[in-house]
Design an enzyme around this catalytic site. Sequence first.
Site: not given
Ligand code: ADP
Ligand code: MG
Length: 378
Positions: A35-36, A66, A124, A157, A169, A218
Amino acid sequence: MTSNEIGELFVERFAQMPTLVAAAPGRINLIGEHTDYNGGFVFPAAIDLGMLVAALPTQGPSEMYSKQTGEGAPFRANTVEKDECKSWSRYPAGMAWALREIGPLDDLLAVVDSDIPLGSGVSSSAALEMAFGVLWNHHCGLGIQPKELALLGQKCENGFVGVQSGIMDQMACAMGRAGCAMFLDTRSLEIRYAPIPDELSIVLCDTGKPRALTDSAYNERRSQCEEASCILGVPMLRDATLEMLEQSSAQMSDVIYRRARHLIPENARCLAFAGALERADFAELGRLMRQSHESLRDDYEVSCKELDAMSEAAWNSPGCVGARMTGAGFGGACVALARKESINEFCESMLAGYRAATGLVGEASACRAADGARIVEP
Ligand code: ADP
Ligand code: MG
């Protein structure tokens, strides 16, 4: 993971002490899916699966490490451009790109550690954006408020990383509040915090199946929604009603019709969910979450057999209040609300049911609603 541990990891990596540490949470979404980007309502909560980033300002290029994904490509915060940065550090680089319009930035040495699963629909990526956002905002004295930081994260993003995601998000990650979910109007960005009743736990139910096809599917859903709103003559599907949809159904293909038939009631479900949460009407919460899942499965077609099996297993488990897929779909995780008193039985039964249906090993994490991204003491 603690800020001491991230400090030690930083020292191992860079042989210096960090001067800044930021924390950012992951998020689940209780209801209001897809919905966003239609100007509608969502109901996320920041959760206590989170990320820590330790940093030290530097003269040289920004260098990042990382614990989950290793070294990122180095970049210059004040000059990095899109397509220059291929690794995971495109997220911090994109934040620098968005933030430097507000003021000049220092480069950073940074180390990331996180227990937010990557690519499971718990966002993430927004955590990474908001963690670096608060670091630069604090260190460079940019004076950016959390809501504006969320918008800059979305800009990163959309404009730098190249994912056309909505604002949920980043808003959840920047503005979460411990103990509360947040009813968010994605058009006005108005938030109403809603306490989660003490007797309930949020359970993240990871299917273990990585998301597939997400970006292309998407973007396809987005353009289908635009087509639907164009036929209905409204700026966004948020503005349409089911009566309008029925009146115009002959003018659209079956697919476009079904996409709208998910979105229009999903907004209503989100509103109804807010009321039910306030009244602690658990039966209604469960019914709405189930309807949301079924609509995402049948009309919006973003579920998959693993998410369906996981939801089904949750619905059939003791202590379940409600469950549904969460996030963009095609893999990733479900979210459940379960009674705290039966949380162990719930998780055990749900995982066993999932395994029996799919042969796969899922994972269940009971979470609490947490605060948004912030600076913590180094
Ligand atoms: P979501 O946001 O649902 O987790 P996304 O595909 O939008 O999935 O984002 C994931 C991407 O974010 C990973 O492929 C990586 O590039 C980055 N990312 C997330 N967490 C980490 C981390 N702990 N260290 C490095 N990169 C990260
Ligand atoms: Mg994401």
